[in-house]
Motif scaffolding. Structure first.
Motif, PDB file in Angstrom:
ATOM      1  N   THR A 144      30.707  16.784  93.322  1.00  0.00           N
ATOM      2  CA  THR A 144      31.053  17.664  92.206  1.00  0.00           C
ATOM      3  C   THR A 144      29.848  18.353  91.567  1.00  0.00           C
ATOM      4  O   THR A 144      30.023  19.214  90.699  1.00  0.00           O
ATOM      5  N   ALA A 145      28.629  17.976  91.970  1.00  0.00           N
ATOM      6  CA  ALA A 145      27.389  18.623  91.512  1.00  0.00           C
ATOM      7  C   ALA A 145      27.147  18.488  90.011  1.00  0.00           C
ATOM      8  O   ALA A 145      26.431  19.290  89.419  1.00  0.00           O
ATOM      9  N   LEU A 146      27.713  17.455  89.390  1.00  0.00           N
ATOM     10  CA  LEU A 146      27.571  17.263  87.955  1.00  0.00           C
ATOM     11  C   LEU A 146      26.277  16.537  87.606  1.00  0.00           C
ATOM     12  O   LEU A 146      25.912  15.552  88.250  1.00  0.00           O
ATOM     13  N   ILE A 147      25.605  16.999  86.578  1.00  0.00           N
ATOM     14  CA  ILE A 147      24.503  16.251  85.989  1.00  0.00           C
ATOM     15  C   ILE A 147      25.103  15.309  84.958  1.00  0.00           C
ATOM     16  O   ILE A 147      25.694  15.752  83.969  1.00  0.00           O
ATOM     17  N   TYR A 148      24.986  14.001  85.200  1.00  0.00           N
ATOM     18  CA  TYR A 148      25.536  13.025  84.269  1.00  0.00           C
ATOM     19  C   TYR A 148      24.607  12.854  83.062  1.00  0.00           C
ATOM     20  O   TYR A 148      23.382  13.045  83.172  1.00  0.00           O
ATOM     21  N   PRO A 149      25.155  12.455  81.932  1.00  0.00           N
ATOM     22  CA  PRO A 149      24.336  12.166  80.741  1.00  0.00           C
ATOM     23  C   PRO A 149      23.625  10.823  80.923  1.00  0.00           C
ATOM     24  O   PRO A 149      23.992   9.814  80.306  1.00  0.00           O
ATOM     25  N   LEU A 150      22.624  10.820  81.772  1.00  0.00           N
ATOM     26  CA  LEU A 150      22.016   9.569  82.213  1.00  0.00           C
ATOM     27  C   LEU A 150      21.389   8.753  81.086  1.00  0.00           C
ATOM     28  O   LEU A 150      21.600   7.536  81.026  1.00  0.00           O
ATOM     29  N   PRO A 151      20.612   9.330  80.177  1.00  0.00           N
ATOM     30  CA  PRO A 151      20.039   8.503  79.105  1.00  0.00           C
ATOM     31  C   PRO A 151      21.107   7.766  78.299  1.00  0.00           C
ATOM     32  O   PRO A 151      20.945   6.579  77.975  1.00  0.00           O
ATOM     33  N   GLU A 152      22.214   8.458  77.983  1.00  0.00           N
ATOM     34  CA  GLU A 152      23.281   7.822  77.220  1.00  0.00           C
ATOM     35  C   GLU A 152      23.968   6.713  78.019  1.00  0.00           C
ATOM     36  O   GLU A 152      24.312   5.658  77.476  1.00  0.00           O
ATOM     37  N   LEU A 153      24.152   6.943  79.312  1.00  0.00           N
ATOM     38  CA  LEU A 153      24.779   5.926  80.164  1.00  0.00           C
ATOM     39  C   LEU A 153      23.892   4.694  80.297  1.00  0.00           C
ATOM     40  O   LEU A 153      24.365   3.555  80.261  1.00  0.00           O
ATOM     41  N   ILE A 154      22.596   4.920  80.455  1.00  0.00           N
ATOM     42  CA  ILE A 154      21.677   3.787  80.551  1.00  0.00           C
ATOM     43  C   ILE A 154      21.666   2.999  79.243  1.00  0.00           C
ATOM     44  O   ILE A 154      21.680   1.761  79.250  1.00  0.00           O
ATOM     45  N   SER A 155      21.658   3.698  78.110  1.00  0.00           N
ATOM     46  CA  SER A 155      21.700   3.008  76.818  1.00  0.00           C
ATOM     47  C   SER A 155      22.971   2.187  76.674  1.00  0.00           C
ATOM     48  O   SER A 155      22.947   1.056  76.165  1.00  0.00           O
ATOM     49  N   LEU A 156      24.086   2.740  77.137  1.00  0.00           N
ATOM     50  CA  LEU A 156      25.363   2.030  77.098  1.00  0.00           C
ATOM     51  C   LEU A 156      25.276   0.715  77.863  1.00  0.00           C
ATOM     52  O   LEU A 156      25.747  -0.330  77.399  1.00  0.00           O
ATOM     53  N   CYS A 157      24.657   0.769  79.033  1.00  0.00           N
ATOM     54  CA  CYS A 157      24.508  -0.449  79.843  1.00  0.00           C
ATOM     55  C   CYS A 157      23.509  -1.411  79.226  1.00  0.00           C
ATOM     56  O   CYS A 157      23.728  -2.637  79.226  1.00  0.00           O
ATOM     57  N   ARG A 158      22.438  -0.886  78.687  1.00  0.00           N
ATOM     58  CA  ARG A 158      21.414  -1.728  78.073  1.00  0.00           C
ATOM     59  C   ARG A 158      21.993  -2.530  76.901  1.00  0.00           C
ATOM     60  O   ARG A 158      21.662  -3.704  76.703  1.00  0.00           O
ATOM     61  N   GLU A 159      22.832  -1.882  76.111  1.00  0.00           N
ATOM     62  CA  GLU A 159      23.445  -2.576  74.972  1.00  0.00           C
ATOM     63  C   GLU A 159      24.249  -3.786  75.419  1.00  0.00           C
ATOM     64  O   GLU A 159      24.422  -4.741  74.657  1.00  0.00           O
ATOM     65  N   ARG A 160      24.725  -3.758  76.651  1.00  0.00           N
ATOM     66  CA  ARG A 160      25.539  -4.843  77.187  1.00  0.00           C
ATOM     67  C   ARG A 160      24.756  -5.746  78.139  1.00  0.00           C
ATOM     68  O   ARG A 160      25.333  -6.630  78.770  1.00  0.00           O
ATOM     69  N   GLY A 161      23.462  -5.525  78.261  1.00  0.00           N
ATOM     70  CA  GLY A 161      22.633  -6.355  79.115  1.00  0.00           C
ATOM     71  C   GLY A 161      22.899  -6.178  80.598  1.00  0.00           C
ATOM     72  O   GLY A 161      22.694  -7.106  81.390  1.00  0.00           O
ATOM     73  N   ILE A 162      23.331  -4.979  80.991  1.00  0.00           N
ATOM     74  CA  ILE A 162      23.686  -4.715  82.388  1.00  0.00           C
ATOM     75  C   ILE A 162      22.557  -3.962  83.077  1.00  0.00           C
ATOM     76  O   ILE A 162      22.171  -2.865  82.643  1.00  0.00           O
ATOM     77  N   PRO A 163      21.995  -4.487  84.163  1.00  0.00           N
ATOM     78  CA  PRO A 163      20.969  -3.760  84.915  1.00  0.00           C
ATOM     79  C   PRO A 163      21.531  -2.470  85.514  1.00  0.00           C
ATOM     80  O   PRO A 163      22.729  -2.376  85.814  1.00  0.00           O
ATOM     81  N   VAL A 164      20.649  -1.488  85.695  1.00  0.00           N
ATOM     82  CA  VAL A 164      21.073  -0.157  86.126  1.00  0.00           C
ATOM     83  C   VAL A 164      20.302   0.283  87.360  1.00  0.00           C
ATOM     84  O   VAL A 164      19.067   0.242  87.387  1.00  0.00           O
ATOM     85  N   LEU A 165      21.055   0.694  88.368  1.00  0.00           N
ATOM     86  CA  LEU A 165      20.510   1.347  89.553  1.00  0.00           C
ATOM     87  C   LEU A 165      20.954   2.803  89.520  1.00  0.00           C
ATOM     88  O   LEU A 165      22.153   3.083  89.454  1.00  0.00           O
TER      89      LEU A 165
END
Length: 404
Positions: free
Chosen positions: A178-199
Motif C-alpha cells: 500500500t506504500a503507506l508511511i506509518y506513524p512509526l514514532p507513535e507506534l514505537i511509543s505505544l509498544c514501549r508503554e507496554r514493555g513490548i520490544p519492537v522490530l
C-alpha cells in the motif's frame, strides 16, 4: 568521477530522461517499479565489479586481511547515513534476512503473541507463521484499513491487538503493498508503554526518509540499500540496539559465534561481499546529486503522477498525501473491482502486469490486496511525468478481454 554540469548536464537538463543513461535499463522500458528491486546506476555496478576483481586477484589475502577492515568501513559509512553507530549496524542480504535473523534468534513460548499488520510484507508474514508453528506462539494481525483516512487509524489498529501476551511487535516503516508511511514514532511509543520490544521492517525507508536510528526507540531495524539507496542487489542492513545484541544472531552460525555482534554477522562463511562494499559508491552517487534534491524530485513527481492517474481513472485518493513517499498505490478502474476469490485475483494481477509489459513496455506492479487489484507506481530520478501518462492511456484502453 564527480558529477558536473559540463560532464553530465544536470544543471541544464535536470533529472528524468536527461540522466536515464546513468542506468542500464532497457531503452524501450517505461520503468515505474523502482520499489520492487531498485535499479543500481552503472557506476555503482562498476565499483562492485572492481571489488570482485580485487577479491579474485588473491582470495585468501582478501578474505583474511582486507575484507574485515573494508567491511567495517563500509558499514560505518552506511551507519552515518542512517543515523546509527557503526558498532550497532551489520550487513545482511535483504530486509527479509534481517527479519529472519531477529525472529529466529528470539525465544517464544506457547501462548506468546507476535503482533504485525495485515499490510506487512508477504515474506515477513510467512516467517512469522513459521516461527509460530514451531513454538506454539500466536500471530496476531492488526487490521489496518485501505483506503485509509489518516495515521490515527494505524495507531488504533495496533492498540486493539496489543495485549499482556504480546512478546514482539513487528512494525512497517513504509508498507510494500500500500506504500503507506506509518506513524512509526507513535507506534514505537505505544509498544514501549507496554514493555513490548519492537522490530521495524524498514525495507523501503532508507533513501526515502531521513533516519536517525539511534534515537528511534526501536530494538531492531532492518532496511534495504538496494532499493532507494542505489546499492547493488543483496545489500541491506540490520541495526540492533546494544541491549539486544547478545541474543541476536545471524541465521547462519559460523566462526564468529561468541565473538560479538559484528563479528558474528560479518563472517558467516564464504560469500561475495561486493554488494556491501559498493555501498560507498552508492552513497557517493547520492551525495553528489544531493540527498534533499533527490527527495524533493521524487516526492514531487510521485504527487504529480498520482494526481494524473486519479484524474484520468476518475478515482478518489485512497490515502492522504502526507502518508506517501516515492510510491503510491492506486485503485484500478471500476471494471476491475468486482469481488473474486483470492487465487483468481492473483492470476488476474499477473495477466494485467504481463499485458502492460508485453504490449506497452510498462513495468509496474499490479497488487492484489483486500479483495481487489491496485497499481503501485514508483518515482525515481530517471522517471518523468509523460511515462505515467502512458500508463494512464494503457489502463484506459484495456481490451475487453480484461473486464471481469
Amino acid at each position: 568521477m564527480p558529477f558536473s554540469s559540463n560532464s553530465m548536464g544536470f544543471d541544464s537538463f535536470g533529472f528524468g530522461s536527461a540522466i536515464r543513461s546513468l542506468w542500464g535499463l532497457e531503452p524501450q522500458a517505461i520503468f515505474l517499479n523502482h520499489g520492487s528491486y531498485g535499479a543500481a546506476p552503472k557506476r555503482v555496478l562498476q565499483a562492485q565489479s572492481a571489488w570482485r576483481e580485487r577479491l579474485e586477484a588473491q582470495p585468501v589475502r582478501f578474505m583474511g586481511e582486507e575484507l574485515p577492515q573494508a567491511l567495517r568501513r563500509a558499514a560505518a559509512e552506511l551507519a552515518h547515513f542512517v543515523g546509527a553507530e557503526p558498532e550497532n549496524l551489520v550487513f545482511v542480504e535483504n530486509a527479509t534476512s534481517g527479519v529472519n535473523a531477529v525472529l529466529r534468534s528470539l525465544s517464544f513460548q506457547p501462548g506468546d503473541e507476535i503482533a504485525f499488520a495485515n499490510q506487512g510484507y508477504g515474506a515477513v508474514q510467512q516467517t512469522i507463521r513459521w516461527v509460530c508453528g514451531r513454538t506454539g506462539s500466536l500471530p496476531v494481525e492488526a487490521q489496518i484499513p485501505f483506503p485509509i483516512a489518516g495515521p490515527e487509524q494505524v495507531i488504533a489498529a495496533f492498540e486493539a491487538i496489543l495485549s499482556p501476551q504480546t512478546r514482539l511487535a513487528i512494525l512497517d516503516h513504509i508498507t510494500s503493498p500500500t506504500a503507506l508511511i506509518y506513524p512509526l514514532p507513535e507506534l514505537i511509543s505505544l509498544c514501549r508503554e507496554r514493555g513490548i520490544p519492537v522490530l521495524v521492517d524498514g525495507a523501503h525507508a532508507p533513501g526515502i526518509l531521513p533516519l536517525k536510528l539511534e534515537n528511534l526507540g526501536a530494538d531492531w531495524y532492518t532496511g534495504n540499500a538496494h532499493k532507494w539507496l542505489f546499492a547493488p542487489k543483496g545489500c541491506a542492513f540490520l541495526w540492533v540496539a546494544p541491549h539486544q545484541q547478545a541474543q541476536t544472531h545471524p541465521t547462519v552460525i559460523s566462526h564468529g559465534y561468541g565473538q560479538g555482534f559484528t563479528a558474528e554477522f560479518d563472517w558467516v562463511g564464504t560469500r561475495d561481499p561486493s554488494a556491501w562494499l559498493a555501498i560507498s559508491a552508492a552513497l557517493q552517487f547520492i551525495q553528489e546529486l544531493g540527498v534533499e534534491r533527490i527527495r524533493q524530485h521524487n516526492h514531487t513527481l510521485m504527487k504529480q503522477a498520482r494526481q494524473l492517474l486519479l484524474d484520468r481513472l476518475q478515482e478518489i485518493p485512497p490515502v492522504p498525501e502526507d502518508m506517501l513517499g516515492f510510491m503510491a498505490t492506486l485503485p484500478l478502474p471500476p471494471v476491475w473491482q468486482q469481488w473474486m476469490p483470492e487465487q483468481l485475483l492473483s492470476i488476474r494481477a499477473r495477466q494485467l502486469h504481463d499485458y502492460l509489459w508485453h504490449t506497452h513496455h510498462i513495468e509496474v506492479p499490479i497488487i492484489p490486496f483486500g479483495g481487489q487489484l491496485w497499481v503501485r507506481i514508483s518515482a525515481q530520478l530517471y522517471n518523468y511525468l509523460a511515462e505515467y501518462e502512458q500508463l494512464a492511456l494503457a489502463l484506459e484502453r484495456l481490451p475487453d478481454g480484461f473486464a471481469v
